[in-house]
Design a protein around this motif. Structure first.
Motif, short mmCIF file in Angstrom:
data_model
loop_
_atom_site.label_atom_id
_atom_site.label_comp_id
_atom_site.label_asym_id
_atom_site.label_seq_id
_atom_site.Cartn_x
_atom_site.Cartn_y
_atom_site.Cartn_z
N ARG A 58 -6.76 12.12 -9.93
CA ARG A 58 -5.46 11.34 -9.87
C ARG A 58 -6.16 9.99 -9.47
O ARG A 58 -7.11 9.81 -8.79
CB ARG A 58 -4.65 11.89 -8.73
N TRP A 59 -5.15 8.99 -9.75
CA TRP A 59 -5.84 7.58 -9.49
C TRP A 59 -6.06 7.56 -7.82
O TRP A 59 -6.86 6.83 -7.53
CB TRP A 59 -4.42 6.33 -9.89
N ARG A 60 -5.20 8.13 -6.90
CA ARG A 60 -5.34 7.93 -5.55
C ARG A 60 -6.50 8.61 -5.10
O ARG A 60 -7.46 8.05 -4.23
CB ARG A 60 -4.17 8.53 -5.09
N ASP A 61 -6.94 9.79 -5.84
CA ASP A 61 -8.21 10.35 -5.52
C ASP A 61 -9.41 9.46 -6.01
O ASP A 61 -10.37 9.36 -5.20
CB ASP A 61 -8.29 11.66 -6.21
N GLY A 111 -16.34 -0.36 10.38
CA GLY A 111 -16.65 -1.29 11.91
C GLY A 111 -14.86 -1.26 12.59
O GLY A 111 -14.88 -1.93 13.36
N GLY A 112 -14.09 -0.34 12.27
CA GLY A 112 -12.77 -0.21 12.88
C GLY A 112 -11.77 -1.10 12.39
O GLY A 112 -10.73 -1.25 12.78
N LYS A 113 -12.15 -1.97 11.22
CA LYS A 113 -11.11 -2.81 10.71
C LYS A 113 -10.75 -2.44 9.05
O LYS A 113 -11.60 -2.04 8.43
CB LYS A 113 -11.72 -4.19 10.55
N MET A 114 -9.40 -2.55 8.82
CA MET A 114 -8.95 -1.93 7.66
C MET A 114 -9.36 -2.92 6.35
O MET A 114 -9.34 -4.05 6.60
CB MET A 114 -7.49 -1.97 7.58
N PHE A 115 -9.88 -2.28 5.28
CA PHE A 115 -10.06 -2.92 4.11
C PHE A 115 -9.07 -2.56 2.97
O PHE A 115 -9.03 -3.37 2.04
CB PHE A 115 -11.68 -3.06 3.65
N ALA A 116 -8.66 -1.28 3.00
CA ALA A 116 -7.95 -0.94 1.82
C ALA A 116 -7.00 0.22 2.41
O ALA A 116 -7.44 1.04 3.29
CB ALA A 116 -8.73 -0.20 0.90
N VAL A 117 -5.70 0.10 1.99
CA VAL A 117 -4.77 1.09 2.57
C VAL A 117 -3.66 1.56 1.26
O VAL A 117 -3.25 0.84 0.48
CB VAL A 117 -3.78 0.51 3.53
N GLN A 118 -3.83 2.84 1.32
CA GLN A 118 -2.86 3.79 0.36
C GLN A 118 -1.94 4.36 1.16
O GLN A 118 -2.02 5.00 2.14
CB GLN A 118 -3.38 4.76 -0.72
N GLY A 119 -0.51 3.91 0.95
CA GLY A 119 0.64 4.52 1.88
C GLY A 119 1.35 5.52 1.39
O GLY A 119 0.85 6.16 0.31
N VAL A 120 2.29 5.85 1.60
CA VAL A 120 3.08 7.06 1.05
C VAL A 120 3.84 6.45 -0.27
O VAL A 120 4.16 7.23 -1.03
CB VAL A 120 4.46 7.52 2.10
N GLU A 121 4.31 5.40 -0.27
CA GLU A 121 4.43 4.68 -1.43
C GLU A 121 3.27 4.28 -2.53
O GLU A 121 2.41 3.99 -1.89
CB GLU A 121 5.30 3.31 -1.24
N PRO A 122 3.44 4.65 -3.79
CA PRO A 122 2.12 4.40 -4.49
C PRO A 122 1.68 2.98 -4.50
O PRO A 122 2.33 2.06 -4.51
CB PRO A 122 2.83 4.70 -6.16
N GLY A 123 0.39 2.98 -4.77
CA GLY A 123 -0.23 1.54 -4.79
C GLY A 123 -1.37 1.53 -3.74
O GLY A 123 -1.63 2.38 -2.73
N LEU A 124 -2.18 0.45 -3.90
CA LEU A 124 -3.28 0.15 -2.97
C LEU A 124 -3.17 -1.15 -2.64
O LEU A 124 -3.01 -2.19 -3.11
CB LEU A 124 -4.44 0.32 -3.57
N SER A 125 -3.22 -1.20 -0.84
CA SER A 125 -3.31 -2.63 -0.27
C SER A 125 -4.76 -2.89 0.07
O SER A 125 -5.35 -2.27 0.63
CB SER A 125 -2.34 -2.70 0.90
N VAL A 126 -5.11 -4.09 -0.46
CA VAL A 126 -6.45 -4.73 -0.33
C VAL A 126 -6.38 -6.16 0.26
O VAL A 126 -5.64 -6.93 -0.05
CB VAL A 126 -7.45 -4.58 -1.26
N LYS A 127 -7.41 -6.59 0.90
CA LYS A 127 -7.50 -7.84 1.61
C LYS A 127 -8.21 -8.72 0.55
O LYS A 127 -9.13 -8.36 -0.37
CB LYS A 127 -8.29 -7.80 2.90
N CYS A 128 -7.88 -10.14 0.42
CA CYS A 128 -8.53 -11.06 -0.54
C CYS A 128 -8.88 -12.05 0.42
O CYS A 128 -8.91 -11.81 1.69
CB CYS A 128 -7.25 -11.62 -1.37
#
Length: 117
Positions: free
Chosen positions: A3-6, A34-51
């Motif tokens: 799956r895409w998420r995997d 290092g304890g700081k987020m760089f990517a998040v997949q939530g319960v809603e489909p998609g991927l959040s990333v920092k620019c």
């Protein structure tokens, strides 16, 4: 076939020092270095990333399917589930690099080596 998420999780997991957690509960895949987020997949489909900056995020929103990442700073974008994996992997690496570069030199030195592509 994965799956895409995997696939996204496998890309994130391969980055040096990357760790996954679910800080809010409910099935989030929150990738950190290092304890700081760089990517998040939530319960809603998609991927959040920092620019690297707000301008890059705006450009991506104007020229791709990316949208403003809900609940995040304007320098973050959300890529729709099913986005091209090569482009998604690039965005993940960029996000990881931005976050890693923002860590203290001591913390950066404690992480496994990483060569930016």
């Amino acid at each position: 076939m994965m799956r895409w998420r995997d696939e996204v999780n496998a890309i994130c997991a391969a980055l040096p020092g990357a760790e996954c957690s679910d800080p809010w509960g409910g099935g989030h895949d929150c990738w950190k270095v290092g304890g700081k987020m760089f990517a998040v997949q939530g319960v809603e489909p998609g991927l959040s990333v920092k620019c690297p900056d707000i301008e890059t995020a705006e450009m991506l929103r104007e020229t791709t399917d990316a949208i403003r990442a809900p609940y995040f700073h304007r320098s973050w974008v959300k890529l729709p589930e099913g986005s091209d994996l090569e482009e998604t992997a690039h965005r993940i690496r960029v996000s990881y690099g931005v976050i890693r570069a923002g860590l203290s030199k001591k913390l950066q030195a404690s992480l496994p080596a990483w060569e930016e592509n």
